[in-house]
Design a protein around this motif. Structure first.
Motif, mmCIF file in Angstrom:
data_model
loop_
_atom_site.group_PDB
_atom_site.id
_atom_site.type_symbol
_atom_site.label_atom_id
_atom_site.label_comp_id
_atom_site.label_asym_id
_atom_site.label_seq_id
_atom_site.Cartn_x
_atom_site.Cartn_y
_atom_site.Cartn_z
ATOM 1 N N LYS A 4 76.963 22.600 51.993
ATOM 2 C CA LYS A 4 77.991 21.974 51.149
ATOM 3 C C LYS A 4 78.377 20.598 51.687
ATOM 4 O O LYS A 4 78.554 19.648 50.932
ATOM 5 C CB LYS A 4 79.215 22.889 51.064
ATOM 6 C CG LYS A 4 80.277 22.406 50.120
ATOM 7 C CD LYS A 4 81.429 23.389 50.020
ATOM 8 C CE LYS A 4 82.490 22.874 49.072
ATOM 9 N NZ LYS A 4 83.636 23.776 48.986
ATOM 10 N N LYS A 7 75.419 17.965 51.092
ATOM 11 C CA LYS A 7 75.121 17.485 49.734
ATOM 12 C C LYS A 7 75.627 16.064 49.472
ATOM 13 O O LYS A 7 74.854 15.222 48.999
ATOM 14 C CB LYS A 7 75.650 18.464 48.687
ATOM 15 C CG LYS A 7 74.769 19.682 48.522
ATOM 16 C CD LYS A 7 75.296 20.586 47.431
ATOM 17 C CE LYS A 7 74.351 21.750 47.191
ATOM 18 N NZ LYS A 7 74.804 22.598 46.086
ATOM 19 N N ASN A 85 58.853 27.446 44.244
ATOM 20 C CA ASN A 85 59.219 27.482 45.659
ATOM 21 C C ASN A 85 58.337 28.496 46.377
ATOM 22 O O ASN A 85 57.956 29.512 45.796
ATOM 23 C CB ASN A 85 60.674 27.923 45.834
ATOM 24 C CG ASN A 85 61.663 26.998 45.168
ATOM 25 O OD1 ASN A 85 61.320 25.935 44.678
ATOM 26 N ND2 ASN A 85 62.917 27.402 45.141
ATOM 27 N N GLU A 134 68.166 32.405 50.524
ATOM 28 C CA GLU A 134 68.304 31.868 49.173
ATOM 29 C C GLU A 134 69.159 30.593 49.195
ATOM 30 O O GLU A 134 68.938 29.676 48.409
ATOM 31 C CB GLU A 134 68.924 32.914 48.241
ATOM 32 C CG GLU A 134 68.891 32.467 46.794
ATOM 33 C CD GLU A 134 69.373 33.538 45.841
ATOM 34 O OE1 GLU A 134 70.002 33.167 44.834
ATOM 35 O OE2 GLU A 134 69.129 34.731 46.095
ATOM 36 N N ALA A 135 70.107 30.522 50.122
ATOM 37 C CA ALA A 135 70.951 29.323 50.245
ATOM 38 C C ALA A 135 70.103 28.102 50.606
ATOM 39 O O ALA A 135 70.342 27.005 50.095
ATOM 40 C CB ALA A 135 72.046 29.546 51.282
ATOM 41 N N ASP A 136 69.097 28.285 51.458
ATOM 42 C CA ASP A 136 68.182 27.183 51.776
ATOM 43 C C ASP A 136 67.443 26.735 50.519
ATOM 44 O O ASP A 136 67.318 25.535 50.259
ATOM 45 C CB ASP A 136 67.146 27.610 52.825
ATOM 46 C CG ASP A 136 67.744 27.818 54.192
ATOM 47 O OD1 ASP A 136 67.926 26.823 54.918
ATOM 48 O OD2 ASP A 136 68.024 28.978 54.541
ATOM 49 N N GLU A 137 66.954 27.701 49.751
ATOM 50 C CA GLU A 137 66.230 27.363 48.517
ATOM 51 C C GLU A 137 67.103 26.565 47.556
ATOM 52 O O GLU A 137 66.674 25.543 47.021
ATOM 53 C CB GLU A 137 65.734 28.622 47.816
ATOM 54 C CG GLU A 137 64.508 29.227 48.442
ATOM 55 C CD GLU A 137 63.883 30.266 47.539
ATOM 56 O OE1 GLU A 137 63.207 29.891 46.560
ATOM 57 O OE2 GLU A 137 64.086 31.468 47.812
ATOM 58 N N ARG A 138 68.331 27.037 47.328
ATOM 59 C CA ARG A 138 69.222 26.337 46.389
ATOM 60 C C ARG A 138 69.548 24.933 46.899
ATOM 61 O O ARG A 138 69.564 23.966 46.141
ATOM 62 C CB ARG A 138 70.519 27.123 46.168
ATOM 63 C CG ARG A 138 70.374 28.523 45.557
ATOM 64 C CD ARG A 138 69.766 28.593 44.165
ATOM 65 N NE ARG A 138 68.325 28.567 44.112
ATOM 66 C CZ ARG A 138 67.509 29.614 44.300
ATOM 67 N NH1 ARG A 138 67.980 30.802 44.591
ATOM 68 N NH2 ARG A 138 66.192 29.454 44.203
ATOM 69 N N PHE A 139 69.804 24.815 48.199
ATOM 70 C CA PHE A 139 70.109 23.512 48.778
ATOM 71 C C PHE A 139 68.917 22.567 48.650
ATOM 72 O O PHE A 139 69.069 21.408 48.249
ATOM 73 C CB PHE A 139 70.516 23.660 50.252
ATOM 74 C CG PHE A 139 70.657 22.347 50.962
ATOM 75 C CD1 PHE A 139 71.674 21.458 50.629
ATOM 76 C CD2 PHE A 139 69.761 21.983 51.954
ATOM 77 C CE1 PHE A 139 71.795 20.227 51.274
ATOM 78 C CE2 PHE A 139 69.879 20.760 52.599
ATOM 79 C CZ PHE A 139 70.899 19.883 52.260
ATOM 80 N N GLU A 141 66.501 22.725 46.510
ATOM 81 C CA GLU A 141 66.343 22.381 45.089
ATOM 82 C C GLU A 141 67.271 21.216 44.732
ATOM 83 O O GLU A 141 66.881 20.307 44.000
ATOM 84 C CB GLU A 141 66.634 23.591 44.201
ATOM 85 C CG GLU A 141 65.523 24.635 44.249
ATOM 86 C CD GLU A 141 65.920 25.965 43.620
ATOM 87 O OE1 GLU A 141 67.097 26.137 43.222
ATOM 88 O OE2 GLU A 141 65.050 26.840 43.540
ATOM 89 N N PHE A 142 68.487 21.242 45.265
ATOM 90 C CA PHE A 142 69.423 20.128 45.063
ATOM 91 C C PHE A 142 68.833 18.835 45.658
ATOM 92 O O PHE A 142 68.844 17.779 45.017
ATOM 93 C CB PHE A 142 70.782 20.447 45.710
ATOM 94 C CG PHE A 142 71.683 19.249 45.813
ATOM 95 C CD1 PHE A 142 72.449 18.843 44.735
ATOM 96 C CD2 PHE A 142 71.735 18.502 46.991
ATOM 97 C CE1 PHE A 142 73.268 17.714 44.819
ATOM 98 C CE2 PHE A 142 72.550 17.375 47.086
ATOM 99 C CZ PHE A 142 73.314 16.980 45.992
ATOM 100 N N LYS A 145 66.099 17.540 43.492
ATOM 101 C CA LYS A 145 66.627 16.961 42.252
ATOM 102 C C LYS A 145 67.149 15.553 42.506
ATOM 103 O O LYS A 145 66.933 14.634 41.707
ATOM 104 C CB LYS A 145 67.730 17.864 41.693
ATOM 105 C CG LYS A 145 68.112 17.560 40.276
ATOM 106 C CD LYS A 145 69.011 18.636 39.706
ATOM 107 C CE LYS A 145 69.253 18.364 38.243
ATOM 108 N NZ LYS A 145 70.043 19.383 37.603
#
Length: 152
Positions: A4, A7, A85, A134-139, A141-142, A145
């Motif tokens: 967080k 980002k 991923n 999964e938090a690594d994946e979402r981060f 992905e951000f 992007k």
């Protein structure tokens, strides 16, 4: 730093038009490697023109001989084909793994899309076994992007 907290740092780097795209990509690599203890090699690979291969872009970590990776070969090459991923908790358990260093135990690769096309990826190696969540994946992905905005 937490994901967080990282980002806005990523957004600050990607929006800095005073430095080149490659310099911004390198700063992202440095930020991630310095602030996430289990990110030991962080780099970008991009589609090499019209060829069915990836070319190494900016990275931080141990030097690698893998500057060109054919589509389908290794984890990065598989992501270039699958557009998904790929999290590898244990690189020794992967048949199609390209070893970069004997210290690497896990890898995560997340594709970068521009206008729906997979144009590259972020690749992270870890010397820690099974560290990615999964938090690594979402981060990541951000991050991808945000990077895609530079390459649009």
């Amino acid at each position: 730093m937490t994901f967080k907290e990282l980002k806005p740092e990523i957004t600050t780097i990607t929006s800095n038009t005073l430095i080149t795209v490659d310099e911004r990509l390198l700063k992202i690599c440095e930020l991630l490697e310095e602030n996430i203890v289990y990110y030991n090699w962080v780099g970008f690979y991009f589609k090499n023109g019209d060829k069915h291969e990836l070319k190494l872009g900016p990275y931080v970590g141990e030097p690698t001989d893998h500057t060109i990776i054919p589509f389908g070969k290794g984890i990065c090459g598989q992501v270039a084909v699958s557009n998904k991923n790929f999290v590898v908790p244990d690189v020794k358990a992967q048949d199609n793994y390209i070893a970069c260093s004997i210290t690497v135990k896990a890898e995560i690769v997340v594709p970068i899309f521009v206008n729906g096309e997979n144009i590259g990826q972020i690749d992270i190696d870890s010397n820690t076994a099974d560290p990615f969540t999964e938090a690594d994946e979402r981060f990541l992905e951000f991050v991808c992007k945000e990077v895609s905005k530079l390459l649009d």
